[in-house]
Design an enzyme around this catalytic site. Structure first.
Site, mmCIF file in Angstrom:
data_model
loop_
_atom_site.group_PDB
_atom_site.id
_atom_site.type_symbol
_atom_site.label_atom_id
_atom_site.label_comp_id
_atom_site.label_asym_id
_atom_site.label_seq_id
_atom_site.Cartn_x
_atom_site.Cartn_y
_atom_site.Cartn_z
ATOM 1 C CE LYS A 41 -58.929 -49.129 6.852
ATOM 2 N NZ LYS A 41 -59.130 -50.235 5.872
ATOM 3 C CG ASP A 133 -63.704 -51.789 -3.667
ATOM 4 O OD1 ASP A 133 -63.543 -51.016 -2.700
ATOM 5 O OD2 ASP A 133 -64.007 -51.392 -4.818
HETATM 6 C C1 LIG Z 1 -50.992 -42.229 -0.389
HETATM 7 N N1 LIG Z 1 -49.630 -42.490 -0.008
HETATM 8 C C2 LIG Z 1 -48.618 -41.728 -0.464
HETATM 9 C C3 LIG Z 1 -47.522 -42.226 0.069
HETATM 10 BR BR1 LIG Z 1 -45.848 -41.507 -0.253
HETATM 11 C C4 LIG Z 1 -47.810 -43.305 0.874
HETATM 12 C C5 LIG Z 1 -49.148 -43.453 0.802
HETATM 13 C C6 LIG Z 1 -49.955 -44.459 1.512
HETATM 14 O O1 LIG Z 1 -51.121 -44.264 1.615
HETATM 15 N N2 LIG Z 1 -49.307 -45.574 2.005
HETATM 16 C C7 LIG Z 1 -49.915 -46.618 2.703
HETATM 17 N N3 LIG Z 1 -49.162 -47.615 3.209
HETATM 18 N N4 LIG Z 1 -49.980 -48.518 3.821
HETATM 19 C C8 LIG Z 1 -51.248 -48.070 3.694
HETATM 20 C C9 LIG Z 1 -51.251 -46.899 2.997
HETATM 21 C C10 LIG Z 1 -52.632 -46.441 2.819
HETATM 22 N N5 LIG Z 1 -53.448 -47.523 3.396
HETATM 23 C C11 LIG Z 1 -54.809 -47.601 3.264
HETATM 24 O O2 LIG Z 1 -55.460 -48.459 3.826
HETATM 25 N N6 LIG Z 1 -55.390 -46.666 2.436
HETATM 26 C C12 LIG Z 1 -56.839 -46.761 2.158
HETATM 27 C C13 LIG Z 1 -57.065 -46.169 0.786
HETATM 28 N N7 LIG Z 1 -58.403 -46.583 0.262
HETATM 29 C C14 LIG Z 1 -58.381 -46.575 -1.196
HETATM 30 C C15 LIG Z 1 -59.768 -46.231 -1.624
HETATM 31 C C16 LIG Z 1 -60.457 -45.643 -0.444
HETATM 32 C C17 LIG Z 1 -59.445 -45.622 0.700
HETATM 33 C C18 LIG Z 1 -57.619 -46.026 3.209
HETATM 34 C C19 LIG Z 1 -58.670 -46.675 3.832
HETATM 35 C C20 LIG Z 1 -59.407 -45.994 4.790
HETATM 36 C C21 LIG Z 1 -59.094 -44.674 5.119
HETATM 37 C C22 LIG Z 1 -58.021 -44.036 4.491
HETATM 38 C C23 LIG Z 1 -57.281 -44.705 3.513
HETATM 39 C C24 LIG Z 1 -52.588 -48.501 4.068
HETATM 40 C C25 LIG Z 1 -52.899 -49.037 5.370
HETATM 41 C C26 LIG Z 1 -52.902 -49.900 4.214
#
Ligand SMILES: Cn1cc(Br)cc1C(=O)Nc1[nH]nc2c1CN(C(=O)N[C@H](CN1CCCC1)c1ccccc1)C21CC1
Length: 349
Positions: A41, A133
């Site tokens: 992130k 949230d």
């Molecule tokens: C969408 N997706 C599809 C696949 Br295949 C893997 C993923 C994916 O996002 N995997 C994933 N692994 N670990 C993480 C994620 C996404 N992710 C996130 O932290 N995703 C959040 C998603 N939130 C939900 C509501 C508003 C934003 C995010 C926060 C800030 C900016 C962008 C994304 C982490 C880091 C913890």
């Protein structure tokens, strides 16, 4: 690897963006020493502005959380311009998309996920945090249908503990508790329970119990506590929803009661209490992992043990936690050896 950030060079290989929100984006990365995938992130401090304290709060919260249903923080890197949070990668994306793809889940499948949500919430409440949230977008799936709770940017650790009241109205309106949107003081734990009711409804029905494009009408619906009960809901599911979606927070079920609620535990062998306890004893370090790390850098185990005991969330912490995760998944506890550094090893290819 695509774009590289010098702060990560040599430690992580960066791949494509997998998520982008207001002030942050998330990129897929690979931790070089273990080869494990991570989600990085990336936040720009200037763009964060006065949201910066929220990120500090999220980082401090995630450092103290170590649970099978909470997304793990491995490392924090801060430069003049950016903050990088190296987090657990969940390859199957958001629970939100999982529900949408299936319209709605069966009662058994909803229970499988709801149990994990109860475990995660019971654990963070036990650690003194309210998430505030809770919604399907903040629950990610790893590759064996395990849910991981993310986005602690709005969480609260009330000074006076979990029984002291909060004021800030935050979170997503459709998941917000009546007492929260009516501007009253509220208990973070009770507001989280309401959101879990909205979440369970979304799992079982595929749409929200309270919804309206007009925010004022939405608020009135929430405060009425009246929601539609589609005919496919069983008696026991309706009763479970009623106990979660109680407008009066004092009549609402508590997370402690949820942990041994018959609906939550249905079809479970009696020994299986919802694993709200963390399976991670973060305190004592795993000897095999410490040894592998010590050997790979030519340090003594004792020296490596004391470095890791600081939990400074640097590359060493990330390497240890990722090795430990591999061990949990009965994968090899081995690090990529830097070929050049071991004399006499023919550099392959
Ligand atoms: C969408 N997706 C599809 C696949 Br295949 C893997 C993923 C994916 O996002 N995997 C994933 N692994 N670990 C993480 C994620 C996404 N992710 C996130 O932290 N995703 C959040 C998603 N939130 C939900 C509501 C508003 C934003 C995010 C926060 C800030 C900016 C962008 C994304 C982490 C880091 C913890």
């Amino acid at each position: 690897p695509i774009k590289s950030y010098c702060a990560l060079d040599g430690f992580y290989e960066m791949y494509d963006t997998i998520g982008s929100g207001g002030f942050a984006k998330v990129k897929l990365g690979v931790h070089c020493l273990t080869g494990e995938k991570v989600a990085i992130k990336i936040m720009d401090k200037k763009q964060l502005g006065d949201d910066l304290p929220r990120i500090r709060l999220e980082i401090e919260a995630m450092k103290s959380l170590s649970h099978q249903n909470v997304c793990k923080l491995f490392q924090v890197i801060e430069t003049d311009a950016k903050i990088f949070m190296v987090l657990e990668y969940c390859p199957d994306g958001e629970l939100f998309d999982y529900i949408v793809e299936r319209d709605r889940l069966t009662e058994d499948e909803a229970r499988h996920f709801f149990r994990q949500i109860v475990a995660a919430v019971a654990y963070i409440h036990h650690k003194g945090f309210a998430h505030r949230d809770l919604k399907p977008e903040n629950l990610l799936l790893d590759d064996d249908q395990q849910l991981k709770l993310i986005d602690f940017g709005l969480c609260a650790k009330p000074k006076g503990g979990m029984n002291s009241h909060l004021e800030t109205c935050c979170g997503s309106p459709a998941y917000a508790a009546p007492e929260l949107i009516s501007g009253k003081c509220y208990l973070g734990s009770e507001a989280d329970i309401w959101s879990m009711g909205v979440l369970l409804y979304a799992l079982l029905c595929g749409y929200l119990p309270f919804d309206d494009d007009n925010i004022a009408i939405l608020y009135r619906k929430i405060q009425s506590g009246v929601y539609e009960k589609p005919e496919w809901l069983s008696e026991s599911s309706m009763e479970m929803l009623d106990q979660l979606l109680q407008v009066d927070p004092k009549r609402r079920i508590t997370v402690a009661q949820l942990l041994h609620h018959p609906w939550v535990l249905k079809d479970c062998n009696p020994s299986y209490n919802v694993q709200w306890e963390s399976i991670y004893q973060t305190k004592e370090l795993d000897d095999e992992c410490v040894t592998e790390m010590a050997v790979s850098v030519g340090k003594s185990r004792k020296a490596m043990h004391s470095i890791l005991s600081d939990w400074s969330y640097d590359y060493n912490t990330a390497t240890y936690l990722l090795l430990w995760k591999r061990k949990q998944l009965s994968k090899s506890v081995r690090l990529m050896r830097d070929q050049q550094s071991i004399p006499g090893t023919p550099v392959s290819g």
